[in-house]
Motif scaffolding. Structure first.
Motif, short mmCIF file in Angstrom:
data_model
loop_
_atom_site.label_atom_id
_atom_site.label_comp_id
_atom_site.label_asym_id
_atom_site.label_seq_id
_atom_site.Cartn_x
_atom_site.Cartn_y
_atom_site.Cartn_z
N ALA A 69 0.83 -1.21 0.00
CA ALA A 69 0.00 0.00 0.00
C ALA A 69 0.86 1.26 0.00
CB ALA A 69 -0.93 -0.01 1.21
N ILE A 70 1.96 1.23 0.74
CA ILE A 70 2.87 2.37 0.75
C ILE A 70 3.44 2.60 -0.66
CG2 ILE A 70 5.09 3.24 1.61
CD1 ILE A 70 4.47 1.77 4.24
N ALA A 71 3.89 1.52 -1.29
CA ALA A 71 4.47 1.64 -2.63
C ALA A 71 3.43 2.08 -3.65
CB ALA A 71 5.09 0.31 -3.05
N ALA A 72 2.20 1.60 -3.49
CA ALA A 72 1.14 1.96 -4.43
C ALA A 72 0.78 3.44 -4.34
CB ALA A 72 -0.09 1.09 -4.19
N GLY A 73 1.08 4.04 -3.20
CA GLY A 73 0.77 5.46 -3.02
C GLY A 73 1.77 6.41 -3.65
N ALA A 74 2.87 5.89 -4.16
CA ALA A 74 3.89 6.73 -4.79
C ALA A 74 3.62 6.82 -6.29
CB ALA A 74 5.28 6.16 -4.54
N VAL A 75 3.59 8.02 -6.82
CA VAL A 75 3.34 8.24 -8.24
C VAL A 75 4.67 8.54 -8.92
CG1 VAL A 75 2.12 9.61 -9.97
CG2 VAL A 75 1.03 9.13 -7.75
N MET A 76 5.19 7.58 -9.67
CA MET A 76 6.46 7.76 -10.34
C MET A 76 6.25 8.15 -11.80
SD MET A 76 9.12 5.07 -8.62
CE MET A 76 10.46 6.20 -8.99
N ARG A 77 7.15 9.00 -12.30
CA ARG A 77 7.01 9.55 -13.65
C ARG A 77 8.21 9.15 -14.51
NH1 ARG A 77 6.21 15.80 -12.13
NH2 ARG A 77 8.30 15.39 -11.32
N GLY A 78 7.97 9.11 -15.81
CA GLY A 78 9.02 8.75 -16.75
C GLY A 78 9.84 9.95 -17.19
N SER A 79 10.90 9.67 -17.94
CA SER A 79 11.72 10.74 -18.51
C SER A 79 12.44 10.22 -19.75
CB SER A 79 12.76 11.23 -17.49
OG SER A 79 13.63 12.19 -18.09
N TRP A 80 12.37 10.99 -20.81
CA TRP A 80 13.14 10.69 -22.01
C TRP A 80 14.50 11.36 -21.91
CZ3 TRP A 80 12.64 7.28 -25.80
CH2 TRP A 80 11.37 6.75 -26.09
N ALA A 81 15.54 10.62 -22.27
CA ALA A 81 16.90 11.14 -22.31
C ALA A 81 17.44 10.99 -23.72
CB ALA A 81 17.80 10.40 -21.33
N LEU A 82 18.14 12.02 -24.19
CA LEU A 82 18.73 12.00 -25.52
C LEU A 82 20.21 12.32 -25.41
CD1 LEU A 82 17.67 11.57 -28.45
CD2 LEU A 82 17.69 14.06 -28.69
N MET A 83 21.05 11.40 -25.89
CA MET A 83 22.50 11.57 -25.85
C MET A 83 22.98 11.99 -27.23
SD MET A 83 22.93 8.01 -23.77
CE MET A 83 21.26 7.52 -24.27
N SER A 95 21.44 9.08 -29.47
CA SER A 95 20.86 7.85 -28.93
C SER A 95 19.82 8.26 -27.89
CB SER A 95 21.93 6.98 -28.25
OG SER A 95 22.97 6.66 -29.13
N ALA A 96 18.70 7.57 -27.88
CA ALA A 96 17.61 7.89 -26.94
C ALA A 96 17.47 6.77 -25.91
CB ALA A 96 16.31 8.09 -27.69
N HIS A 97 17.03 7.17 -24.73
CA HIS A 97 16.74 6.20 -23.67
C HIS A 97 15.50 6.65 -22.93
CE1 HIS A 97 17.62 3.08 -20.65
NE2 HIS A 97 17.14 3.94 -19.78
N ARG A 98 14.57 5.73 -22.70
CA ARG A 98 13.35 6.03 -21.95
C ARG A 98 13.48 5.48 -20.54
NH1 ARG A 98 7.55 3.35 -23.30
NH2 ARG A 98 8.72 1.55 -22.50
N TRP A 99 13.48 6.38 -19.56
CA TRP A 99 13.41 5.97 -18.15
C TRP A 99 11.93 5.90 -17.78
CZ3 TRP A 99 17.62 4.28 -15.82
CH2 TRP A 99 18.87 4.72 -16.26
N ARG A 100 11.45 4.69 -17.53
CA ARG A 100 10.02 4.56 -17.23
C ARG A 100 9.70 5.07 -15.84
NH1 ARG A 100 6.04 5.69 -17.10
NH2 ARG A 100 4.04 4.79 -17.65
N TYR A 101 10.63 4.93 -14.90
CA TYR A 101 10.42 5.42 -13.54
C TYR A 101 11.60 6.29 -13.15
CZ TYR A 101 7.11 1.56 -13.76
OH TYR A 101 6.11 0.71 -14.14
N ALA A 102 11.53 7.55 -13.52
CA ALA A 102 12.67 8.46 -13.33
C ALA A 102 12.61 9.23 -12.02
CB ALA A 102 12.75 9.45 -14.50
N ASP A 103 11.42 9.70 -11.65
CA ASP A 103 11.30 10.44 -10.39
C ASP A 103 9.89 10.25 -9.84
OD1 ASP A 103 9.61 12.09 -11.86
OD2 ASP A 103 10.67 13.94 -11.41
N THR A 104 9.65 10.83 -8.68
CA THR A 104 8.37 10.68 -8.00
C THR A 104 7.68 12.02 -7.89
OG1 THR A 104 9.38 8.92 -6.70
CG2 THR A 104 7.24 9.72 -5.96
N ASP A 105 6.42 12.05 -8.28
CA ASP A 105 5.63 13.26 -8.14
C ASP A 105 5.28 13.42 -6.66
OD1 ASP A 105 4.11 15.48 -8.58
OD2 ASP A 105 2.46 14.44 -9.58
N SER A 106 5.93 14.40 -6.02
CA SER A 106 5.81 14.59 -4.57
C SER A 106 6.31 13.35 -3.83
CB SER A 106 4.36 14.90 -4.16
OG SER A 106 3.91 16.07 -4.78
N ALA A 107 7.63 13.18 -3.85
CA ALA A 107 8.24 12.03 -3.19
C ALA A 107 7.86 11.99 -1.71
CB ALA A 107 9.76 12.09 -3.34
#
Length: 330
Positions: free
Chosen positions: A179-193, A272-284
């Motif tokens: 339940a604690i983990a389910a309450g965290a909203v994680m967001r993605g991030s695109w990275a371009l090298m 080169s592109a990389h997709r981070w599916r879980y990059a940060d947390t919205d209101s950690a």
């Protein structure tokens, strides 16, 4: 403790390694598992023929006295240093301005170096994706996608993975932690090298961009210990990344390169592109860590402690302290 407890740590990012190294130093028998090819998590570096680029965490700050002391150890070991960048901030309609100097650190010679330093004495099994946890009379049993049921039992299991990856492992065995983990909203991030054949004539080495798809740009080779190959990293904003998370790399690259061009940058020779599916947390969250002493299972990670590298390291330390107390080692 009469004997060394066997502890399984799932995840070899900074929080998992911080926790593991603390417990290892206190005579626990530590087994670390990670689905990637090596340690570091989002403190990652992409390497190619004659080039490299940090495409995850770009730097870290150190405000907490304990973490400052740890960073000093990293510096003494030659795996971290201060990044003396020329930093700019671009706000919509406000042009470019310089930011007040803040001490920012990076891994040397690449961002993965501190993680590899922490992992050096540990027993780390890479390319092992844990898919199932079971609480047995003899302790915790774990199953991986690659190797099936792992041998032996563990006295405790510690999860140092992004919150969405923790939920399915915990739902059946520790619903309170799930339940604690389910309450965290994680967001993605695109990275371009980006790679260039010659230095890019811009007046800054890194910049925060507060409009359009970009959030951060950096001349990676301006970091200490890097080579001379001109390499830049572009990070899209969390909001833009989430809205375009399923786009093709080509579509993402076109948008980010156009935005970088508006800052005065030329087109790169290669990208080169990389997709981070879980990059940060919205209101950690600010829980520090989570530990179920009865079941002897716990959680740590930057998403539990305000985000960032420093938060991840401190979360690992906090969980290690809880574990040690449960086993009478503190």
């Amino acid at each position: 403790m009469n004997k060394s407890p066997r502890i399984a740590v799932i995840g070899a990012g900074i929080s998992g390694l911080s926790c593991s190294k603390n417990l290892y130093d206190n005579a626990f028998d530590i087994f670390v598992y990670d689905k990637s090819r090596g340690p570091a998590g989002r403190m990652s570096t992409r390497r190619g023929d004659g080039w490299q680029c940090d495409h995850g965490a770009q730097y870290f700050t150190a405000r907490d006295p304990g973490f400052r002391a740890e960073v000093a150890r990293w510096q003494a070991a030659g795996v971290a240093d201060v990044w003396p960048m020329r930093l700019a901030v671009f706000n919509e309609g406000d042009g470019q301005r310089s930011e007040t100097r803040l001490e920012r650190f990076v891994g040397v010679p690449r961002m993965t170096a501190p993680a590899r330093f922490l992992a050096a004495p540990l027993q780390l099994t890479a390319q092992t994706t844990i898919t199932r946890l079971e609480r047995m009379p003899a302790g915790w049993q774990m199953t991986s996608a690659e190797h099936g049921q792992l041998p032996g039992h563990f006295d405790a299991v510690l999860l140092a993975v992004p919150a969405p990856q923790a939920v399915p492992l915990l739902e059946a065995v520790a619903p309170d932690l799930a339940a604690i983990a389910a309450g965290a909203v994680m967001r993605g991030s695109w990275a371009l090298m980006l790679r260039y054949d010659a230095p890019v004539a811009l007046s800054f080495d890194a910049a925060f961009v507060n409009s359009g798809p970009l959030r951060w740009v950096a001349r990676d080779n301006s970091k200490p210990g890097r080579g001379t190959q001109e390499t830049w990293l572009l990070h899209a904003s969390a909001e833009w990344s989430e809205a375009h998370i399923e786009e093709t790399p080509e579509t993402v690259a076109a948008a980010l390169l156009q935005a970088f061009g508006r800052l005065g940058a030329p087109a790169p020779q290669a990208w080169s592109a990389h997709r981070w599916r879980y990059a940060d947390t919205d209101s950690a969250l600010d829980a520090g860590c989570a530990w179920n002493a009865g079941l002897r299972i716990g959680l740590c990670g930057d998403w539990l402690n305000g985000g960032k590298v420093e938060g991840a390291w401190l979360s690992g330390q906090a969980l290690a302290q809880q574990v040690a107390q449960s086993f009478g080692a503190a």
